[in-house]
Write a protein that holds these residues in place. Structure first.
Motif, PDB file in Angstrom:
ATOM      1  N   UNK A 110       0.823  -1.216   0.000  1.00 17.94           N
ATOM      2  CA  UNK A 110       0.000   0.000   0.000  1.00 17.94           C
ATOM      3  C   UNK A 110       0.857   1.266   0.000  1.00 17.94           C
ATOM      4  N   UNK A 111       1.915   1.259   0.780  1.00 20.67           N
ATOM      5  CA  UNK A 111       2.812   2.421   0.805  1.00 20.67           C
ATOM      6  C   UNK A 111       3.504   2.577  -0.553  1.00 20.67           C
ATOM      7  N   UNK A 112       3.941   1.470  -1.140  1.00 18.70           N
ATOM      8  CA  UNK A 112       4.563   1.523  -2.462  1.00 18.70           C
ATOM      9  C   UNK A 112       3.603   2.022  -3.528  1.00 18.70           C
ATOM     10  N   UNK A 113       2.376   1.554  -3.486  1.00 13.37           N
ATOM     11  CA  UNK A 113       1.363   2.007  -4.444  1.00 13.37           C
ATOM     12  C   UNK A 113       1.088   3.495  -4.264  1.00 13.37           C
ATOM     13  N   UNK A 114       0.998   3.934  -3.024  1.00  9.99           N
ATOM     14  CA  UNK A 114       0.794   5.358  -2.764  1.00  9.99           C
ATOM     15  C   UNK A 114       1.931   6.202  -3.305  1.00  9.99           C
ATOM     16  N   UNK A 115       3.164   5.709  -3.150  1.00 15.03           N
ATOM     17  CA  UNK A 115       4.318   6.442  -3.669  1.00 15.03           C
ATOM     18  C   UNK A 115       4.271   6.521  -5.194  1.00 15.03           C
ATOM     19  N   UNK A 116       3.897   5.439  -5.837  1.00 21.04           N
ATOM     20  CA  UNK A 116       3.787   5.444  -7.307  1.00 21.04           C
ATOM     21  C   UNK A 116       2.720   6.435  -7.757  1.00 21.04           C
ATOM     22  N   UNK A 117       1.579   6.457  -7.070  1.00 18.66           N
ATOM     23  CA  UNK A 117       0.520   7.407  -7.426  1.00 18.66           C
ATOM     24  C   UNK A 117       0.996   8.854  -7.263  1.00 18.66           C
ATOM     25  N   UNK A 118       1.749   9.118  -6.215  1.00 20.87           N
ATOM     26  CA  UNK A 118       2.274  10.468  -6.023  1.00 20.87           C
ATOM     27  C   UNK A 118       3.282  10.838  -7.107  1.00 20.87           C
ATOM     28  N   UNK A 119       4.126   9.904  -7.496  1.00 24.99           N
ATOM     29  CA  UNK A 119       5.090  10.167  -8.571  1.00 24.99           C
ATOM     30  C   UNK A 119       4.350  10.502  -9.860  1.00 24.99           C
ATOM     31  N   UNK A 120       3.306   9.734 -10.171  1.00 23.55           N
ATOM     32  CA  UNK A 120       2.519   9.996 -11.381  1.00 23.55           C
ATOM     33  C   UNK A 120       1.870  11.375 -11.302  1.00 23.55           C
ATOM     34  N   UNK A 121       1.305  11.720 -10.147  1.00 23.13           N
ATOM     35  CA  UNK A 121       0.659  13.025  -9.997  1.00 23.13           C
ATOM     36  C   UNK A 121       1.666  14.159 -10.158  1.00 23.13           C
ATOM     37  N   UNK A 122       2.844  14.008  -9.582  1.00 25.77           N
ATOM     38  CA  UNK A 122       3.874  15.047  -9.703  1.00 25.77           C
ATOM     39  C   UNK A 122       4.327  15.175 -11.154  1.00 25.77           C
ATOM     40  N   UNK A 123       4.517  14.059 -11.853  1.00 24.10           N
ATOM     41  CA  UNK A 123       4.933  14.105 -13.251  1.00 24.10           C
ATOM     42  C   UNK A 123       3.856  14.751 -14.129  1.00 24.10           C
TER      43      UNK A 123
END
Length: 130
Positions: A110-123
């Motif tokens: 869940x933490x890894x998925x959240x980090x990926x979602x944040x990376x996508x949002x920032x990009x």
């Protein structure tokens, strides 16, 4: 279920079960419990930080969804910590194997998925601004 919750708050009942273990095992179990509580507090703090300091993201209400997810996950970690502590202490006193748990792996995913979602949002936000 309510019986398990009641046991969290009744240390006398726990002490009546099985044999008194080497105190080092109980203290190690308590340190693990406290580590899980720190993780829960960190997630709650992260949720509050996201809600208060993260600028609006390109996807409407994504910031709020992330904040709420972190807050709920932090609460779940804290509840899971006390449950695992009680089950492990019971197993130690009865001389049984420690309870297995998939929760650490689930939390990591869940933490890894959240980090990926944040990376996508920032990009996405970076591409929109350029």
């Amino acid at each position: 279920m309510f019986e398990a919750i009641r046991r969290w708050f009744d240390p006398h009942e726990l002490r009546e079960i099985g044999e008194t273990p080497d105190y080092r095992f109980s203290l190690a179990n308590e340190r693990t419990f406290l580590a899980w509580l720190r993780t829960g507090l960190a997630l709650v703090g992260g949720g509050l930080a996201v809600a208060q300091f993260l600028p609006p993201l390109p996807v409407r209400h994504l910031r709020e969804v992330l904040a709420i997810a972190l807050l709920l996950l932090g609460g779940a970690v804290a509840i899971r910590a006390v449950d695992h502590w009680a089950r492990a202490e019971r197993a130690i006193r009865l001389g049984r194997e420690l309870p297995a748990s998939r929760f650490p792996a689930l939390l990591a995913l869940l933490v890894g998925l959240g980090a990926v979602l944040l990376v996508v949002a920032v990009l996405v936000q970076a591409v929109r601004q350029s």
